[in-house]
Design an enzyme around this catalytic site. Structure first.
Site, PDB file in Angstrom:
ATOM      1  N   GLU A 100      -5.497  -4.810  10.632  1.00 38.29           N
ATOM      2  CA  GLU A 100      -4.464  -3.792  10.809  1.00 38.29           C
ATOM      3  C   GLU A 100      -4.762  -2.981  12.069  1.00 38.29           C
ATOM      4  OE1 GLU A 100      -2.386  -2.747   6.861  1.00 38.29           O
ATOM      5  OE2 GLU A 100      -4.130  -1.476   7.063  1.00 38.29           O
ATOM      6  N   HIS A 123      -9.644   1.080   4.862  1.00 31.06           N
ATOM      7  CA  HIS A 123      -8.326   1.255   5.479  1.00 31.06           C
ATOM      8  C   HIS A 123      -8.464   2.230   6.646  1.00 31.06           C
ATOM      9  CE1 HIS A 123      -4.226   2.597   6.127  1.00 31.06           C
ATOM     10  NE2 HIS A 123      -3.875   1.426   5.635  1.00 31.06           N
ATOM     11  N   SER A 162       3.286  -1.897  10.413  1.00 30.35           N
ATOM     12  CA  SER A 162       4.735  -1.915  10.641  1.00 30.35           C
ATOM     13  C   SER A 162       5.394  -3.253  10.303  1.00 30.35           C
ATOM     14  CB  SER A 162       5.063  -1.492  12.078  1.00 30.35           C
ATOM     15  OG  SER A 162       4.669  -0.140  12.288  1.00 30.35           O
ATOM     16  N   ASN A 186       0.874  -1.182   0.000  1.00 31.83           N
ATOM     17  CA  ASN A 186       0.000   0.000   0.000  1.00 31.83           C
ATOM     18  C   ASN A 186       0.909   1.228   0.000  1.00 31.83           C
ATOM     19  OD1 ASN A 186      -1.783   2.051   0.501  1.00 31.83           O
ATOM     20  ND2 ASN A 186      -2.309   1.413   2.582  1.00 31.83           N
ATOM     21  N   TRP A 187       1.007   1.850  -1.161  1.00 28.74           N
ATOM     22  CA  TRP A 187       1.919   3.003  -1.275  1.00 28.74           C
ATOM     23  C   TRP A 187       1.337   4.267  -0.656  1.00 28.74           C
ATOM     24  CZ3 TRP A 187       3.781   2.510  -7.100  1.00 28.74           C
ATOM     25  CH2 TRP A 187       4.673   1.433  -7.199  1.00 28.74           C
ATOM     26  N   LYS A 188       0.080   4.241  -0.287  1.00 30.60           N
ATOM     27  CA  LYS A 188      -0.567   5.436   0.269  1.00 30.60           C
ATOM     28  C   LYS A 188      -0.334   6.632  -0.674  1.00 30.60           C
ATOM     29  CE  LYS A 188      -0.133   3.321   4.748  1.00 30.60           C
ATOM     30  NZ  LYS A 188      -0.045   3.447   6.186  1.00 30.60           N
ATOM     31  N   GLY A 239       2.807  -0.880   4.291  1.00 29.80           N
ATOM     32  CA  GLY A 239       2.875   0.506   3.864  1.00 29.80           C
ATOM     33  C   GLY A 239       4.325   0.942   3.705  1.00 29.80           C
ATOM     34  N   GLY A 240       4.893   1.495   4.766  1.00 31.23           N
ATOM     35  CA  GLY A 240       6.225   2.102   4.714  1.00 31.23           C
ATOM     36  C   GLY A 240       7.285   1.214   4.072  1.00 31.23           C
ATOM     37  N   GLY A 292       2.340   2.408  10.783  1.00 36.13           N
ATOM     38  CA  GLY A 292       3.287   3.502  10.605  1.00 36.13           C
ATOM     39  C   GLY A 292       3.968   3.936  11.893  1.00 36.13           C
TER      40      GLY A 292
HETATM   41  P1  PGA Z   1       2.686   0.455   7.634  1.00 40.63           P
HETATM   42  O1  PGA Z   1       1.227   0.648   6.989  1.00 40.63           O
HETATM   43  O2  PGA Z   1       3.248  -0.824   7.068  1.00 40.63           O
HETATM   44  O3  PGA Z   1       3.459   1.669   7.218  1.00 40.63           O
HETATM   45  O4  PGA Z   1       2.486   0.361   9.121  1.00 40.63           O
HETATM   46  C1  PGA Z   1       0.379  -0.452   6.778  1.00 40.63           C
HETATM   47  C2  PGA Z   1      -0.933   0.007   6.176  1.00 40.63           C
HETATM   48  O5  PGA Z   1      -1.404   1.083   6.549  1.00 40.63           O
HETATM   49  O6  PGA Z   1      -1.517  -0.675   5.320  1.00 40.63           O
END
Ligand code: PGA
Length: 257
Positions: A172, A100, A217, A13-15, A238-239, A178
């Site tokens: 999640e 999300h 994370s 998920n690149w956001k 995400g990150g 994050g």
């Molecule tokens: P993260 O985000 O890996 O940066 O914690 C996960 C997500 O929001 O899907």
């Protein structure tokens, strides 16, 4: 439509990151490092503005699925600025994130809206990935199970039993997104087990085939142990999905079956 994804699932998920130029460079490097796979599912959720760049990059890679991060509760019409399941599908998306936590908590997405979006996603032949998860306050109040089950029921409320077996779930915990704080494999497994139980009462034996991903994370250091936990069928990242080399290493993780 791809009905049941092969597990484990690795979803990026690149956001709100990676415009088309970065997305093209990422995909070139990623696809070089990750040859075609048939023992796992690879999904990428870029910004809608970078969708075309990713679709173009994977035209010879049917093993990679691209999706959108968000859609509106209506398919078409006078809704300036929104994304649509129908337009996303036409543009090459095959999956969509629904509910999300950033949509829920920053943009006020309601449980009811997630139910509607799940319905529209299946109608448009997109694989919907329904995200559920509790906040830190909810966790500390002992409300985790109540919250995730409420979100699950709302998300699935407009689907038939057969349709429920076409969805993908992602647990999640909001406090782990994050923040660098990951749920332990045991924490994740416990909630995945609760979700699996609820799916079983809705979809019977088919529930065993519904993938439940963990997100929050996830990184190179913890992905293997999370994927080894019971009922954890994939990860939503995400990150740690933003760097092509890092993401390539994550999707190549050895997974104990
Ligand atoms: P993260 O985000 O890996 O940066 O914690 C996960 C997500 O929001 O899907």
């Amino acid at each position: 439509m791809t009905r049941v994804l092969r597990t484990p699932i690795f979803a990026a998920n690149w956001k709100l990151n990676h415009g088309p130029t970065d997305a093209r460079a990422f995909m070139q490097r990623f696809l070089q490092q990750v040859p075609r796979v048939d023992d796992r599912s690879l999904l990428i959720f870029p910004s809608a503005l970078s969708l075309a760049a990713v679709v173009d990059a994977i035209k010879d890679r049917p093993d990679v699925i691209v999706g959108v991060q968000q859609v509106h509760t209506e398919s078409l019409g006078a809704f300036t600025g929104e994304n649509s399941v129908v337009i996303a599908r036409d543009a090459g998306a095959r999956a969509v994130l629904v509910g999300h936590s950033e949509r829920r908590h920053l943009f006020g997405e309601t449980d009811e809206a997630t139910g509607r979006k799940m319905r529209l996603a299946l109608d448009a032949r997109l694989i919907p990935m329904l995200c559920v998860g509790e906040t830190l306050a909810e966790r500390e109040a002992g409300a985790t199970e109540h919250v995730v089950l409420r979100q699950l029921e709302a998300g699935l409320s407009a689907l038939s039993v057969a349709e429920v077996s076409q969805v993908v779930l992602a647990y999640e915990p909001v406090w782990a997104i994050g923040t660098g704080r990951t749920a332990t494999p045991a924490d994740a497994s416990a909630i995945h087990g609760v979700l699996r139980g609820a799916l079983r009462s809705r979809a019977g034996d088919r529930a065993g085939h519904i993938p439940i991903c963990y997100g929050g994370s996830v990184n190179r250091g913890n992905v293997a142990e999370l994927l080894a936990a019971p009922d954890v069928d994939g990860v939503l990242v995400g990150g740690a999905s933003l760097d092509a080399d890092g993401w390539s290493a994550i999707v190549r993780t050895e997974v104990a079956h």
